[in-house]
Motif scaffolding. Structure first.
Motif, mmCIF file in Angstrom:
data_model
loop_
_atom_site.group_PDB
_atom_site.id
_atom_site.type_symbol
_atom_site.label_atom_id
_atom_site.label_comp_id
_atom_site.label_asym_id
_atom_site.label_seq_id
_atom_site.Cartn_x
_atom_site.Cartn_y
_atom_site.Cartn_z
ATOM 1 N N ALA A 71 0.833 -1.207 0.000
ATOM 2 C CA ALA A 71 0.000 0.000 0.000
ATOM 3 C C ALA A 71 0.860 1.245 0.000
ATOM 4 O O ALA A 71 1.786 1.369 0.804
ATOM 5 C CB ALA A 71 -0.920 0.012 1.225
ATOM 6 N N MET A 72 0.555 2.179 -0.903
ATOM 7 C CA MET A 72 1.204 3.484 -0.883
ATOM 8 C C MET A 72 0.600 4.318 0.249
ATOM 9 O O MET A 72 -0.618 4.432 0.374
ATOM 10 C CB MET A 72 0.990 4.227 -2.197
ATOM 11 C CG MET A 72 1.720 3.661 -3.397
ATOM 12 S SD MET A 72 3.526 3.806 -3.341
ATOM 13 C CE MET A 72 3.782 5.572 -3.180
ATOM 14 N N ILE A 73 1.470 4.885 1.063
ATOM 15 C CA ILE A 73 1.048 5.849 2.090
ATOM 16 C C ILE A 73 1.482 7.211 1.576
ATOM 17 O O ILE A 73 2.648 7.597 1.677
ATOM 18 C CB ILE A 73 1.687 5.522 3.448
ATOM 19 C CG1 ILE A 73 1.321 4.098 3.878
ATOM 20 C CG2 ILE A 73 1.264 6.542 4.505
ATOM 21 C CD1 ILE A 73 -0.172 3.870 4.082
ATOM 22 N N LEU A 124 6.238 10.341 -0.398
ATOM 23 C CA LEU A 124 6.401 11.633 0.275
ATOM 24 C C LEU A 124 6.194 12.822 -0.651
ATOM 25 O O LEU A 124 5.794 13.899 -0.199
ATOM 26 C CB LEU A 124 7.776 11.691 0.941
ATOM 27 C CG LEU A 124 7.998 10.612 2.019
ATOM 28 C CD1 LEU A 124 9.407 10.706 2.588
ATOM 29 C CD2 LEU A 124 6.965 10.740 3.136
ATOM 30 N N ASN A 125 6.458 12.660 -1.943
ATOM 31 C CA ASN A 125 6.186 13.760 -2.875
ATOM 32 C C ASN A 125 4.694 14.086 -2.903
ATOM 33 O O ASN A 125 4.296 15.256 -2.845
ATOM 34 C CB ASN A 125 6.666 13.400 -4.284
ATOM 35 C CG ASN A 125 8.166 13.478 -4.430
ATOM 36 O OD1 ASN A 125 8.827 14.244 -3.745
ATOM 37 N ND2 ASN A 125 8.720 12.677 -5.326
ATOM 38 N N ASP A 126 3.877 13.057 -2.996
ATOM 39 C CA ASP A 126 2.432 13.277 -3.001
ATOM 40 C C ASP A 126 1.963 13.824 -1.660
ATOM 41 O O ASP A 126 1.074 14.680 -1.607
ATOM 42 C CB ASP A 126 1.708 11.965 -3.315
ATOM 43 C CG ASP A 126 1.753 11.631 -4.784
ATOM 44 O OD1 ASP A 126 0.846 12.047 -5.513
ATOM 45 O OD2 ASP A 126 2.701 10.954 -5.212
ATOM 46 N N LEU A 127 2.546 13.317 -0.581
ATOM 47 C CA LEU A 127 2.156 13.784 0.744
ATOM 48 C C LEU A 127 2.464 15.275 0.915
ATOM 49 O O LEU A 127 1.656 16.032 1.453
ATOM 50 C CB LEU A 127 2.872 12.962 1.814
ATOM 51 C CG LEU A 127 2.425 13.173 3.263
ATOM 52 C CD1 LEU A 127 0.930 12.931 3.415
ATOM 53 C CD2 LEU A 127 3.212 12.261 4.190
ATOM 54 N N CYS A 128 3.630 15.694 0.430
ATOM 55 C CA CYS A 128 3.977 17.122 0.490
ATOM 56 C C CYS A 128 3.018 17.954 -0.359
ATOM 57 O O CYS A 128 2.587 19.042 0.039
ATOM 58 C CB CYS A 128 5.411 17.334 0.029
ATOM 59 S SG CYS A 128 6.661 16.749 1.209
#
Length: 297
Positions: free
Chosen positions: A133-135, A165-169
């Motif tokens: 799973a991508m978090i 982390l790119n998407d999270l940012c």
């Protein structure tokens, strides 16, 4: 080859993203030294290339699965026009593991598993793939423990988390800073959730391809935060990543001494020992065995 389900935390290091639309990259990937290859149908492939990339990936899978690298296929989200076809194609091609993007809750993961079970039954396939799973969203971070618990409390074959982390940012508006200090709380929350459920967890990518020093710092930071390994976007990062996550000579010497001490018959029921002037418990024995397993890679 050891099944992903049998791998313990601390036994994988490098996971290289390989664009499925790049046939040359697919041909070279097996010999790059990465522990895991993530064959990417999602972010690395433009919408106009999605269908042809899927066909190229499925054609390349048999050869790649004979290599020493573990294979994970990242599909498109099931809400997109390509996600379900991706699932059907890679299941038919008998891929070992699938990375599912945009997982935000335990129910999302259960829904994906339901679709997979329907496909395997309709195609008379006896065993479906394992899931990662991508978090990569705020909700995923907040729900990380309940998502991870799917592996512990259901029959869904969840192997691990991969941080996006790119998407999270992007989703949070957090700036990307060199030391990632502002991301540490979210990384640590995800690590704790993964460990509570006994699954693996891999760090996000370093975007700066030629910044070796920054990349090595990220690897060391990820290692020290307890992640199993790191995802990569360039073949030149593989050897540095493997080295960063490998135990040092001092750690190996310590691990060997601890294992040897607890192996003595008189210490069968002993919970605490002194090894080279340091108190060690049986939890340190588990850590020592994990370090020695890493050395063997």
């Amino acid at each position: 080859m050891t099944p992903f389900a049998s791998l313990q935390p601390g036994t994988v290091r490098s996971a290289l993203y390989v664009p499925a639309s790049n046939s040359r990259a697919l041909q070279k990937a097996a010999n790059l030294g990465a522990d895991i290859l993530i064959l990417d149908l999602e972010d690395a492939v433009s919408p106009s290339d999605k269908i042809s990339a899927r066909a190229s990936l499925c054609a390349a899978l048999p050869e790649l699965q004979r290599s020493n690298a573990r294979i994970i296929v990242r599909i498109n989200d099931l809400s997109t026009p390509w996600g379900r076809e991706d699932l059907s194609a890679v299941i038919a091609a008998k891929t070992e593991s699938i990375l599912v993007p945009k997982i935000e809750s335990a129910q999302d993961l259960l829904d994906v598993d339901t679709v997979i079970n329907h496909i395997t039954l309709s195609e008379a396939i006896t065993q479906g793939p394992r899931l990662w799973a991508m978090i990569e969203t705020p909700r995923a971070v907040i729900n990380a423990l309940s998502i991870a618990d799917v592996a512990r409390t259901t029959t869904v074959p969840l192997t691990g988390f991969i941080l996006g982390l790119n998407d999270l940012c992007k989703e949070t508006g957090v700036r990307v800073v060199p030391d990632r200090s502002n991301l540490i709380p979210w990384i640590a929350m995800s690590v704790a959730a993964a460990r509570a459920a006994g699954i693996l967890i891999l760090d996000g990518v370093c975007n700066r391809i030629q910044a070796d020093r920054e990349f090595q710092q990220e690897c060391r930071q990820a290692r020290d935060l307890g992640l199993d390994g790191k995802t990569l976007i360039h073949p030149g990062q593989v050897s540095m990543c493997n080295s960063a996550f490998a135990p040092s000579e001092e750690q190996i010497a310590w691990a060997e001494a601890v294992v040897e001490a607890f192996a003595h018959p008189e210490n069968d029921d002993v919970g605490v020992l002194v090894v080279d002037g340091e108190m060690v418990e049986r939890l340190h024995l588990d850590l020592a065995k994990r370090l020695l397993a890493l050395r063997q890679r």
